[in-house]
Design a protein around this motif. Structure first.
Motif, PDB file in Angstrom:
ATOM      1  N   PRO A  53      -2.911   3.485  -8.624  1.00 36.00           N
ATOM      2  CA  PRO A  53      -4.116   3.222  -7.833  1.00 36.00           C
ATOM      3  C   PRO A  53      -4.166   1.773  -7.371  1.00 36.00           C
TER       4      PRO A  53
ATOM      5  N   MET B 232       0.830  -1.208   0.000  1.00 41.02           N
ATOM      6  CA  MET B 232       0.000   0.000   0.000  1.00 41.02           C
ATOM      7  C   MET B 232       0.862   1.254   0.000  1.00 41.02           C
ATOM      8  N   LEU B 233       1.937   1.244   0.800  1.00 40.37           N
ATOM      9  CA  LEU B 233       2.816   2.408   0.888  1.00 40.37           C
ATOM     10  C   LEU B 233       3.523   2.650  -0.443  1.00 40.37           C
TER      11      LEU B 233
ATOM     12  N   ARG C 253      -6.282   5.108   1.784  1.00 43.00           N
ATOM     13  CA  ARG C 253      -5.771   5.619   0.514  1.00 43.00           C
ATOM     14  C   ARG C 253      -6.214   4.771  -0.680  1.00 43.00           C
ATOM     15  N   ALA C 254      -6.794   3.610  -0.414  1.00 46.46           N
ATOM     16  CA  ALA C 254      -7.217   2.724  -1.505  1.00 46.46           C
ATOM     17  C   ALA C 254      -8.292   3.379  -2.353  1.00 46.46           C
TER      18      ALA C 254
ATOM     19  N   SER D  27       1.094   3.969  -3.050  1.00 39.86           N
ATOM     20  CA  SER D  27       0.728   5.353  -2.755  1.00 39.86           C
ATOM     21  C   SER D  27       1.846   6.316  -3.150  1.00 39.86           C
ATOM     22  N   LEU D  28       3.090   5.967  -2.818  1.00 41.38           N
ATOM     23  CA  LEU D  28       4.219   6.853  -3.097  1.00 41.38           C
ATOM     24  C   LEU D  28       4.456   7.027  -4.585  1.00 41.38           C
TER      25      LEU D  28
ATOM     26  N   GLY E 107       2.047   6.576  -6.970  1.00 43.26           N
ATOM     27  CA  GLY E 107       0.866   7.049  -7.680  1.00 43.26           C
ATOM     28  C   GLY E 107       0.095   6.020  -8.462  1.00 43.26           C
TER      29      GLY E 107
ATOM     30  N   LEU F 191      -3.421   3.935   5.981  1.00 41.43           N
ATOM     31  CA  LEU F 191      -2.944   3.415   4.704  1.00 41.43           C
ATOM     32  C   LEU F 191      -4.095   2.855   3.876  1.00 41.43           C
TER      33      LEU F 191
END
Length: 393
Positions: A124, A115-116, A156-157, A119-120, A122, A153
């Protein structure tokens, strides 16, 4: 259908991140294989990124039309899945070139790292929880804190997915995320056609206790109850069907109860779906008396074959019991009463004539979510736009 028949929708590049994959056995492993191969067969580029704690499996291989990449996990023999290689791949070319990353399972270190990284960089991602119990009381007590920590975390999904209404409601509460951020996509319930003549034997009824060999799965409860069931059904047999660290203890219990001639422990190869269908078709009763299940694939598969099922009255099992698909008992039910319920369920199965989800539907629903995420909507399509449920038992 997994996409429009005119081919107007472009194929997607899908990365599925799962702590474990075949030949390891379990509901998440089965889910990833069944939906991943269907999406790949439909023309999508599917890569499964997973861990190998023993470094005994190929680092890369093709499973049909699907690519599987394995990285080393630490420590050996534990389920933590500390796998730096997962982070490297998600943050690297494989992850960056993917249209969407699907993180399958939340409970190991694989999930927060993936997930991290997504996210970092970009990309999806969507998250399906695939929650389960644990044999360690300390780990069970820590789950609430773990879920609260993972909440930021997970939020952010682009889409959060529960395999049952129970799971969606549970993680909405434990992670402090609005329930409308979740959609429910049940596991499939289909197996290949069983061999001809694979039917139960009334004189020698077979009871199958399904699931990974962990204490929380409740196989010990099945053994204790089987002692009493044999008094009414002297020809009865028991099979503990699975693999896992509790195997030696279960074999010891069987021996202590004098059941070694009529009770066995062992698994069927995870990829041999036909053998599983044929074996389960011979069962007079399937039981799963575990502490916790979100939406157990093993039970759904047994139901798809028309097998009567007895479960514990807890977690995701309650939805199945409310629909009349299984008979359930409180966890504290004594062995004699469990045996009586086993006998009753074999004679008068508590099942309802309702349709069950199948893997084609599951894959189609996930594809609809991916399409929505890639289009930048960041949420599941409305119920009216989701593929229709038409699977039958």
């Amino acid at each position: 259908m997994l996409d429009r028949p005119d081919g107007a929708e472009r194929p997607l590049k899908i990365l599925m991140v799962s702590a474990r994959y075949l030949p390891f056995t379990g509901g998440t492993e089965t889910h990833v294989h069944e939906v991943g191969t269907r999406l790949a067969d439909a023309g999508h580029a599917v890569t499964v990124l997973t861990a190998d704690p023993d470094s005994s499996l190929p680092a890369e291989e093709r499973v049909g039309t699907m690519q599987v990449v394995r990285v080393r996990a630490y420590p050996k023999g534990r389920d933590w899945c500390l796998a730096p290689g997962l982070l490297r791949h998600v943050a690297g070319r494989v992850g960056r070139e993917s249209d969407v990353i699907h993180i399958q399972g939340y409970h190991t270190l694989a999930a927060p790292f993936a997930m991290l990284a997504a996210s970092l960089h970009g990309t999806p991602f969507v998250l399906t929880f695939h929650s389960g119990g644990h044999s360690s009381a300390a780990r069970v007590r820590a789950r609430g804190l773990q879920q609260a920590i993972l909440g930021p975390l997970a939020s952010r999904a682009a889409q959060l997915i529960g395999v049952s209404e129970f799971e969606a409601a549970h993680f909405s509460t434990s992670m402090g995320i609005d329930r409308d951020r979740f959609v429910v996509v049940p596991n499939g319930a289909s197996l290949p056609k069983a061999d001809a003549g694979a039917t139960p034997c009334p004189d020698r009824p077979l009871v199958v206790s399904l699931g990974r060999l962990e204490r929380y799965k409740g196989h010990h409860r099945a053994i204790e109850a089987f002692v009493h069931l044999r008094r009414k059904h002297p020809g009865a047999r028991l099979r503990i069907l699975g693999e896992g660290p509790y195997k030696a203890k279960l074999i010891e219990m069987i021996s202590q109860h004098g059941l070694s001639e009529v009770a066995t422990v062992g698994a069927i190869a995870a990829r041999d779906r036909g053998a599983m269908a044929t074996f389960l078709s011979t069962a007079s009763l399937v039981v799963l008396l575990s502490d916790y299940e979100a939406h157990p694939v093993a039970v759904m598969e047994a139901l798809s074959l028309g097998r009567p099922v007895l479960t514990s009255d807890t977690s995701g099992f309650r939805e199945l019991a409310e629909r009349g698909l299984v008979r359930s008992l409180p966890l504290e039910t004594p062995p004699e009463a469990v045996a009586a319920a086993m006998s009753k369920q074999m004679a008068h199965p508590a099942t309802a004539a309702v349709s069950l989800p199948n893997w084609d539907e599951c894959a189609a629903k996930l594809l609809a979510i991916y399409r929505c995420v890639v289009a930048g909507k960041g949420a599941a399509p409305a119920p009216s736009e989701m593929p229709a449920m038409d699977g039958a038992r």
